[in-house]
Design an enzyme around this catalytic site. Sequence first.
Site, mmCIF file in Angstrom:
data_model
loop_
_atom_site.group_PDB
_atom_site.id
_atom_site.type_symbol
_atom_site.label_atom_id
_atom_site.label_comp_id
_atom_site.label_asym_id
_atom_site.label_seq_id
_atom_site.Cartn_x
_atom_site.Cartn_y
_atom_site.Cartn_z
ATOM 1 N N HIS A 1 -34.757 -23.303 12.884
ATOM 2 C CA HIS A 1 -33.985 -22.219 12.291
ATOM 3 C C HIS A 1 -33.148 -21.512 13.354
ATOM 4 C CE1 HIS A 1 -37.795 -22.765 10.081
ATOM 5 N NE2 HIS A 1 -37.061 -22.609 9.000
ATOM 6 N N ASP B 1 -41.978 -25.149 15.056
ATOM 7 C CA ASP B 1 -41.258 -25.940 14.055
ATOM 8 C C ASP B 1 -40.032 -26.658 14.612
ATOM 9 O OD1 ASP B 1 -39.035 -24.151 13.929
ATOM 10 O OD2 ASP B 1 -39.905 -23.054 12.255
ATOM 11 N N ASP C 1 -35.739 -24.776 17.905
ATOM 12 C CA ASP C 1 -36.182 -24.222 16.627
ATOM 13 C C ASP C 1 -35.491 -24.970 15.486
ATOM 14 O OD1 ASP C 1 -36.921 -22.462 14.503
ATOM 15 O OD2 ASP C 1 -36.771 -20.719 15.806
ATOM 16 N N GLU D 1 -44.926 -19.121 16.932
ATOM 17 C CA GLU D 1 -45.190 -19.582 15.566
ATOM 18 C C GLU D 1 -46.414 -20.487 15.437
ATOM 19 O OE1 GLU D 1 -43.975 -18.455 12.792
ATOM 20 O OE2 GLU D 1 -42.202 -17.356 13.451
ATOM 21 N N ASP E 1 -32.364 -18.105 13.232
ATOM 22 C CA ASP E 1 -32.922 -16.761 13.444
ATOM 23 C C ASP E 1 -31.865 -15.729 13.811
ATOM 24 O OD1 ASP E 1 -35.392 -17.875 12.938
ATOM 25 O OD2 ASP E 1 -35.925 -18.107 15.038
ATOM 26 N N HIS F 1 -42.101 -15.584 15.716
ATOM 27 C CA HIS F 1 -40.857 -15.560 16.499
ATOM 28 C C HIS F 1 -40.193 -14.190 16.543
ATOM 29 C CE1 HIS F 1 -37.979 -18.921 18.079
ATOM 30 N NE2 HIS F 1 -38.152 -17.943 18.952
ATOM 31 N N ASP G 1 -40.251 -22.793 19.487
ATOM 32 C CA ASP G 1 -40.918 -22.600 18.201
ATOM 33 C C ASP G 1 -41.637 -23.893 17.827
ATOM 34 O OD1 ASP G 1 -41.359 -22.429 15.297
ATOM 35 O OD2 ASP G 1 -39.968 -20.738 15.312
ATOM 36 N N HIS H 1 -39.039 -12.418 11.531
ATOM 37 C CA HIS H 1 -39.032 -13.497 12.521
ATOM 38 C C HIS H 1 -37.752 -14.322 12.414
ATOM 39 C CE1 HIS H 1 -41.155 -16.827 9.857
ATOM 40 N NE2 HIS H 1 -40.209 -16.195 9.207
#
Length: 309
Positions: free
Chosen positions: A128, A230, A126, A273, A130, A99, A228, A143
């Site tokens: 997260h 995840d 995502d 990712e 970030d 990412h 992403d 990332h």
Amino acid sequence: MTQKHCILIGAPVDCGKRRQGCLMGPDAYRTAGIAEAITKLGHTVEDVGNLAPADVTVAAPKNPLVHKLAENVGWTQTLMAAAQEAAPRGMPIFLGGDHALAAGTVAGMAAHAQKLGRPFFALWLDAHSDIHTPDTSDSGNLHGTPVGYVTGRDGFDAFPPLPAKVETQNICMIGLRSVDEAEHAVLAGGDVELVDMRRIDEEGISTPLKAFLERVAAVDGMLHVSLDVDFLDPSVAPAVGTTVPGGATVREGHLVMEILSDSELVTSLDLVELNPFLDDRGTTANLMVDLTASLLGRRVFDRPTRDKK
């Protein structure tokens, strides 16, 4: 859906974290048939191949934990330029890569929107947020910093100057479930639209997404989607080094993509990712390709059943 010219840009970025494998992501998407899936929907495809980072020299980072700063800066420079070159010709689809690549892709697309005099928006799918900076990251993995960079946070002196800052109120994050204390402090006092998994459980995923898209449409905005792996639950998308339980289901993922398709607002896309080394016989790569197809107009009635042999 309006026919698009999709430009596949391979970004084998593997310097945004220490666990290796994302450099194989672009070719895994190609092997999973991303070009064929897009052309079957009536769109055209141009594949520019895999890019390489610019060769840059940077000063040592203030934070000694920062991993491969120069390579990350080089990728940001390369992808910022690539986005601005490709965007006038069609819809860039950036095949990652971790990412960290979004520092360049989002900054480049924001610059393109500014040239056109249109507002720029980003949808961050995502687990997260970030939004770290190189100075605040306690892992040193960059990332986790692209949103921090594109929104103009301090600490990115080594990176290219931003051609266009992304306004925080124009960012929507959906799927959040792993936000650390430093990021939480920034987000809690800001105006990024935050949609964590509890909110999704309570409201459903379509309600906040449609509200965000209404804001984009109201001002004729350009929308970049950064997807992403995840964002999805690891039970259905295992090929990622940052697994967080409790993510989006396959059905929720396709619903998001179909709503985005209906809106016809998406002008660029990150697929990030994917670590094929961690995948189960291409499960995650195939799912990400299927989600891309849903974004580009495929619907449940014409979705093929994959051979399980």
